[in-house]
Scaffold this active site. Structure first.
Site, short mmCIF file in Angstrom:
data_model
loop_
_atom_site.label_atom_id
_atom_site.label_comp_id
_atom_site.label_asym_id
_atom_site.label_seq_id
_atom_site.Cartn_x
_atom_site.Cartn_y
_atom_site.Cartn_z
N LYS A 88 -47.05 19.91 -14.25
CA LYS A 88 -46.80 20.66 -13.01
C LYS A 88 -46.89 19.79 -11.75
O LYS A 88 -46.21 20.03 -10.77
CB LYS A 88 -47.79 21.83 -12.88
CG LYS A 88 -47.68 22.90 -13.96
CD LYS A 88 -46.47 23.75 -13.77
CE LYS A 88 -46.40 25.02 -14.60
NZ LYS A 88 -47.09 25.14 -15.86
N GLU A 110 -46.88 30.93 -6.85
CA GLU A 110 -47.34 31.88 -7.86
C GLU A 110 -47.97 31.06 -8.98
O GLU A 110 -47.66 29.88 -9.13
CB GLU A 110 -46.15 32.68 -8.42
CG GLU A 110 -45.36 32.01 -9.56
CD GLU A 110 -44.63 30.73 -9.15
OE1 GLU A 110 -44.33 30.57 -7.95
OE2 GLU A 110 -44.38 29.90 -10.04
N SER A 376 -47.27 19.21 -22.94
CA SER A 376 -47.10 19.54 -21.51
C SER A 376 -48.42 19.56 -20.75
O SER A 376 -48.44 19.37 -19.53
CB SER A 376 -46.40 20.89 -21.38
OG SER A 376 -47.05 21.87 -22.17
C1 LIG Z 1 -46.90 26.10 -16.91
C2 LIG Z 1 -47.03 25.42 -18.21
C3 LIG Z 1 -46.06 25.56 -19.21
C4 LIG Z 1 -44.87 26.47 -19.11
O1 LIG Z 1 -44.03 26.23 -18.03
P1 LIG Z 1 -42.64 25.50 -18.17
O2 LIG Z 1 -42.04 25.65 -16.81
O3 LIG Z 1 -41.84 26.21 -19.22
O4 LIG Z 1 -42.89 24.10 -18.53
C5 LIG Z 1 -46.20 24.81 -20.37
N1 LIG Z 1 -47.27 24.02 -20.57
C6 LIG Z 1 -48.25 23.88 -19.64
C7 LIG Z 1 -49.42 22.99 -19.93
C8 LIG Z 1 -48.17 24.57 -18.44
O5 LIG Z 1 -49.14 24.44 -17.53
#
Ligand SMILES: *Cc1c(COP(=O)(O)O)cnc(C)c1O
Length: 391
Positions: A88, A110, A376
């Site tokens: 993020k 948000e 992620s």
């Molecule tokens: C917010 C988040 C996601 C999902 O959001 P995407 O916009 O689909 O990437 C996935 N993994 C983590 C660790 C997140 O914080």
């Protein structure tokens, strides 16, 4: 053919469906963002912050024991090692630099799991800007450590009590705020969703992930593309960043995962491509989970970051044109995958990322194939869920 056109569409999905009062804000953003992103001064500042503040490039790690288990070469793209614990931060650094160049003084956002809220509050502290974060009350409770972090960073967290009090409801409230303060406020959207130009803006800011994969793979494998790319999809930003430079390369199979909660047809799921129909959500025409009479269906996933009834318009188009495969991973499969990665590699993934890991067992890999899977985020925020659902 997979990227956005001049009108903000990916095939039949996308566009900007916003209330009259926001028309000027969205138009101003649309007319500004490309020039800013392509300017050398933005590029220099963005890349320096990605390197020295976020900690990029994130490692591409060869997961030896995981590879042995699934019979292929698995590399993990370690977005979990970024500052604030997920991908993020790439997007919030980029958007706050854009907001400053547009002369905005107040930031709103948000958040679902709280990762986007923390990443936004972080860059607002760094840039000395006012920050208000909307968060569903359900998420405020289940992600309270992230709420404490945002408050320590100086942001105001507003709990939202409409709907089932999660990400969709927080997004509605942020849009409402933007309507009331259109001239001084910049809305940092956290994923590849919302009205044009947000999906394209966020995808381009996250595309650093695939540019790094290209260079890192060349160094480690002697070729700059994998056979498979794997990522999870909430709104789609980590997936967009992972695949951005590869969507036109047909040598690369792209497999994305969405959350099927307690089961695809259990009524408690967030598998938008499987269950959704075209409709409008948060300013864009895309796939949306909805009832027969077009009301948005309340989504569910054990993972707060995937608990969303829509999907970015780019991903809807990639799915409809069969460029990406979308597999469903349920709560239990994600939990098992999280414990498996932890025990095999000593990496505790976010629950969202565990949904990407959950597809590994569903694919028929060959020994020589190269798989790049994006982790992620890290699992710190999910420890309570892991402890109470031990595998
Ligand atoms: C917010 C988040 C996601 C999902 O959001 P995407 O916009 O689909 O990437 C996935 N993994 C983590 C660790 C997140 O914080």
């Amino acid at each position: 053919m997979y990227h956005v056109n001049n009108n903000g569409y990916y095939g039949r999905f996308g566009g900007a469906y916003v209330p009259e009062i926001l028309h000027r804000c969205v138009t101003e953003l649309k007319d500004t963002y490309s020039d800013v992103l392509e300017s050398t001064s933005f590029g220099k500042e963005f890349n320096e912050l990605l390197r020295d503040y976020a900690g990029r490039p994130s490692p591409l790690y060869f997961a030896q024991r995981l590879s042995r288990k699934y019979g292929c070469h698995i590399y993990l793209k370690r977005e979990d090692l970024n500052h604030t614990g997920s991908h993020k931060i790439n997007n919030t650094i980029g958007q706050i630099l854009l907001a400053r160049r547009m002369g905005k003084t107040r930031i709103i956002a948000e958040t679902g799991a709280g990762q986007h809220g923390v990443a936004t509050a972080t860059v607002c502290a760094r840039m000395d800007m006012e920050c208000v974060v909307y968060m569903g009350k359900t998420d405020v409770t289940r992600q309270h450590v992230n709420v404490q972090k945002m408050e320590m960073l100086g942001a105001k967290v507003v709990p939202v009590t409409s709907g089932n009090m999660t990400l969709k409801d927080a997004t509605n409230e942020a849009i409402r705020d933007w309507c009331s303060h259109p001239s001084n406020t910049y809305y940092i959207i956290g994923s590849t969703m919302g009205p044009h130009p947000y999906p394209d803006l966020v995808a381009r800011l996250q595309s650093v992930i695939s540019r790094e994969i290209r260079m890192q793979l060349l160094e480690k494998e002697g070729r700059n593309y994998p056979d498979y790319l794997v990522a999870c999809v909430g709104g789609g930003s980590n997936a967009a960043g992972t695949i951005y430079d590869y969507v036109d390369d047909n040598r690369v199979r792209i497999v994305l995962s969405e959350a099927s909660g307690k089961g695809l047809h259990s009524g408690m799921s967030a598998a938008t491509t499987q269950l959704g129909r075209p409709g409008i959500i948060h300013g864009s025409h895309t796939l949306v989970m909805q009832t027969d009479d077009g009301q948005i269906q309340e989504p569910y996933s054990i993972s707060a970051g995937l608990d969303y009834p829509g999907i970015g318009p780019m991903h809807a188009h990639l799915w409809e044109t069969n460029r990406v495969e979308m597999l469903s991973v349920n709560d239990n499969e994600a939990l098992e995958a999280a414990f498996e990665l932890t025990r095999l590699e000593g990496i505790i993934p976010a629950l969202e990322s565990a949904h990407a890991l959950g597809v590994l067992g569903k694919l028929p890999f060959r020994e020589e194939e190269v798989v790049v899977l994006t982790i992620s985020g890290r699992g710190d925020k999910d420890m309570e869920t892991y402890i109470t659902n031990k595998k």
